[in-house]
Motif scaffolding. Structure first.
Motif, PDB file in Angstrom:
ATOM      1  N   THR A   1       0.835  -1.205   0.000  1.00 53.75           N
ATOM      2  CA  THR A   1       0.000   0.000   0.000  1.00 53.75           C
ATOM      3  C   THR A   1       0.869   1.254   0.000  1.00 53.75           C
ATOM      4  N   ALA A   2       1.901   1.276   0.826  1.00 50.36           N
ATOM      5  CA  ALA A   2       2.790   2.444   0.881  1.00 50.36           C
ATOM      6  C   ALA A   2       3.452   2.689  -0.471  1.00 50.36           C
ATOM      7  N   LEU A   3       3.903   1.636  -1.122  1.00 58.54           N
ATOM      8  CA  LEU A   3       4.549   1.776  -2.429  1.00 58.54           C
ATOM      9  C   LEU A   3       3.544   2.188  -3.507  1.00 58.54           C
ATOM     10  N   LYS A   4       2.349   1.648  -3.413  1.00 57.93           N
ATOM     11  CA  LYS A   4       1.296   1.960  -4.398  1.00 57.93           C
ATOM     12  C   LYS A   4       0.929   3.444  -4.380  1.00 57.93           C
ATOM     13  N   TYR A   5       0.873   4.039  -3.182  1.00 60.43           N
ATOM     14  CA  TYR A   5       0.408   5.417  -3.054  1.00 60.43           C
ATOM     15  C   TYR A   5       1.534   6.443  -2.978  1.00 60.43           C
ATOM     16  N   ALA A   6       2.772   6.002  -2.868  1.00 62.72           N
ATOM     17  CA  ALA A   6       3.899   6.945  -2.815  1.00 62.72           C
ATOM     18  C   ALA A   6       3.930   7.875  -4.026  1.00 62.72           C
ATOM     19  N   PRO A   7       3.688   7.375  -5.255  1.00 65.09           N
ATOM     20  CA  PRO A   7       3.691   8.274  -6.410  1.00 65.09           C
ATOM     21  C   PRO A   7       2.559   9.304  -6.384  1.00 65.09           C
ATOM     22  N   ARG A   8       1.574   9.090  -5.510  1.00 65.66           N
ATOM     23  CA  ARG A   8       0.451  10.019  -5.394  1.00 65.66           C
ATOM     24  C   ARG A   8       0.626  10.940  -4.184  1.00 65.66           C
ATOM     25  N   ASP A   9       1.874  11.035  -3.717  1.00 64.57           N
ATOM     26  CA  ASP A   9       2.236  11.981  -2.662  1.00 64.57           C
ATOM     27  C   ASP A   9       1.636  11.624  -1.303  1.00 64.57           C
ATOM     28  N   VAL A  10       1.593  10.317  -1.031  1.00 63.97           N
ATOM     29  CA  VAL A  10       1.143   9.821   0.270  1.00 63.97           C
ATOM     30  C   VAL A  10       2.361   9.297   1.017  1.00 63.97           C
ATOM     31  N   SER A  11       2.607   9.812   2.206  1.00 63.61           N
ATOM     32  CA  SER A  11       3.729   9.356   3.029  1.00 63.61           C
ATOM     33  C   SER A  11       3.224   8.520   4.195  1.00 63.61           C
ATOM     34  N   PHE A  12       3.969   7.467   4.497  1.00 66.23           N
ATOM     35  CA  PHE A  12       3.663   6.586   5.623  1.00 66.23           C
ATOM     36  C   PHE A  12       4.704   6.784   6.714  1.00 66.23           C
ATOM     37  N   VAL A  13       4.229   6.838   7.948  1.00 66.87           N
ATOM     38  CA  VAL A  13       5.095   6.983   9.120  1.00 66.87           C
ATOM     39  C   VAL A  13       4.674   5.931  10.139  1.00 66.87           C
ATOM     40  N   ALA A  14       5.615   5.083  10.552  1.00 70.34           N
ATOM     41  CA  ALA A  14       5.338   4.047  11.547  1.00 70.34           C
ATOM     42  C   ALA A  14       5.851   4.494  12.907  1.00 70.34           C
ATOM     43  N   ILE A  15       5.059   4.225  13.941  1.00 72.22           N
ATOM     44  CA  ILE A  15       5.451   4.567  15.311  1.00 72.22           C
ATOM     45  C   ILE A  15       5.295   3.326  16.185  1.00 72.22           C
ATOM     46  N   ASN A  16       6.351   2.997  16.909  1.00 68.56           N
ATOM     47  CA  ASN A  16       6.296   1.913  17.894  1.00 68.56           C
ATOM     48  C   ASN A  16       6.248   2.544  19.278  1.00 68.56           C
ATOM     49  N   SER A  17       5.121   2.331  19.965  1.00 70.39           N
ATOM     50  CA  SER A  17       4.953   2.856  21.323  1.00 70.39           C
ATOM     51  C   SER A  17       4.965   1.752  22.367  1.00 70.39           C
ATOM     52  N   ASN A  18       5.155   0.519  21.941  1.00 69.95           N
ATOM     53  CA  ASN A  18       5.093  -0.599  22.876  1.00 69.95           C
ATOM     54  C   ASN A  18       6.227  -0.575  23.890  1.00 69.95           C
ATOM     55  N   SER A  19       5.895  -0.982  25.106  1.00 70.25           N
ATOM     56  CA  SER A  19       6.906  -1.072  26.153  1.00 70.25           C
ATOM     57  C   SER A  19       7.800  -2.288  25.919  1.00 70.25           C
ATOM     58  N   PRO A  20       9.112  -2.095  25.842  1.00 64.21           N
ATOM     59  CA  PRO A  20      10.011  -3.239  25.701  1.00 64.21           C
ATOM     60  C   PRO A  20      10.083  -4.073  26.984  1.00 64.21           C
ATOM     61  N   GLN A  21       9.509  -3.523  28.073  1.00 65.87           N
ATOM     62  CA  GLN A  21       9.445  -4.304  29.317  1.00 65.87           C
ATOM     63  C   GLN A  21       8.448  -5.447  29.170  1.00 65.87           C
ATOM     64  N   THR A  22       7.484  -5.289  28.265  1.00 67.67           N
ATOM     65  CA  THR A  22       6.491  -6.336  28.019  1.00 67.67           C
ATOM     66  C   THR A  22       7.035  -7.344  27.020  1.00 67.67           C
ATOM     67  N   TYR A  23       7.555  -6.833  25.897  1.00 68.28           N
ATOM     68  CA  TYR A  23       8.175  -7.675  24.874  1.00 68.28           C
ATOM     69  C   TYR A  23       9.507  -7.057  24.502  1.00 68.28           C
ATOM     70  N   ALA A  24      10.598  -7.738  24.832  1.00 67.96           N
ATOM     71  CA  ALA A  24      11.932  -7.216  24.528  1.00 67.96           C
ATOM     72  C   ALA A  24      12.124  -6.993  23.034  1.00 67.96           C
ATOM     73  N   GLU A  25      11.381  -7.742  22.212  1.00 63.66           N
ATOM     74  CA  GLU A  25      11.486  -7.600  20.751  1.00 63.66           C
ATOM     75  C   GLU A  25      11.125  -6.185  20.299  1.00 63.66           C
ATOM     76  N   ASP A  26      10.365  -5.461  21.135  1.00 62.93           N
ATOM     77  CA  ASP A  26       9.903  -4.134  20.739  1.00 62.93           C
ATOM     78  C   ASP A  26      10.866  -3.015  21.124  1.00 62.93           C
ATOM     79  N   SER A  27      12.062  -3.343  21.538  1.00 63.10           N
ATOM     80  CA  SER A  27      13.040  -2.319  21.920  1.00 63.10           C
ATOM     81  C   SER A  27      13.497  -1.530  20.687  1.00 63.10           C
TER      82      SER A  27
END
Length: 193
Positions: free
Chosen positions: A57-83
């Motif tokens: 989806t991000a690649l499909k809409y990039a030429p149409r001036d759509v930007s994607f921003v990902a945010i990780n807010s998960n606590s790494p104390q719950t899942y270390a993988e999210d550090s």
């Protein structure tokens, strides 16, 4: 006041570090006609299941001036993988077409009212919210999805049409809040529809 940002409300600003070593704010994406901000993480099976669909989806809409921003807010104390360190590794391996920001204090997740991973927020040129919720109706197994509500909203927005479905319930793991049980959600957080 509702926990999750409401349709028509402005995008809350932020200043967050990214896996590329830079710090980003809303202003960093001011050139984009449409901004898609989504809350995600490294471990959730709904995220892992739908990452390639989100990439497409991000690649499909990039030429149409759509930007994607990902945010990780998960606590790494719950899942270390999210550090943050693991975010850097994940981006190096996956090379996703978006910046990946770390919300260590979880203040941005609260400002947006992020409920689950993934949870998408679409903002128009004026950075007013026009859609929030899910992308796919089956993010854990995209092959079984029958709807892509995110793409439908983007198509309608870019065509200058009203968005027929502005709010859907995000489908995924709940955000992992600091010091809380993995399944805890803030008392004022509830389904969107």
């Amino acid at each position: 006041m509702a926990f999750t940002l409401q349709i028509g409300q402005p995008a809350p600003d932020f200043a967050l570090p990214a896996t590329d070593g830079n710090t980003y704010s809303l202003e960093s994406f001011s050139d984009a006609a449409v901004l898609v901000i989504f809350f995600t993480c490294n471990h959730c099976p709904y995220v892992l299941g739908s990452d390639e669909s989100t990439r497409a989806t991000a690649l499909k809409y990039a030429p149409r001036d759509v930007s994607f921003v990902a945010i990780n807010s998960n606590s790494p104390q719950t899942y270390a993988e999210d550090s943050f360190e693991n975010m850097i590794v994940r981006m190096r391996e996956q090379r996703f077409p978006w910046v990946y920001l770390y919300d260590a204090t979880q203040e941005v997740a609260r400002a947006y009212g992020a409920l689950r991973t993934p949870h998408f927020f679409v903002f128009d040129r004026d950075r007013k919210l026009v859609y929030t919720g899910r992308a796919l109706d089956n993010p854990r197994d995209p092959a079984r999805s029958t709807a892509n509500d995110l793409e439908k909203a983007l198509d309608e927005l870019l065509a200058g049409k009203p968005i027929t479905v502005q709010v859907t319930n995000p489908i995924g793991c709940n955000v992992k809040w600091h010091g809380k049980d993995p399944h805890w959600m803030p008392p004022d957080a509830c389904d969107l529809v």
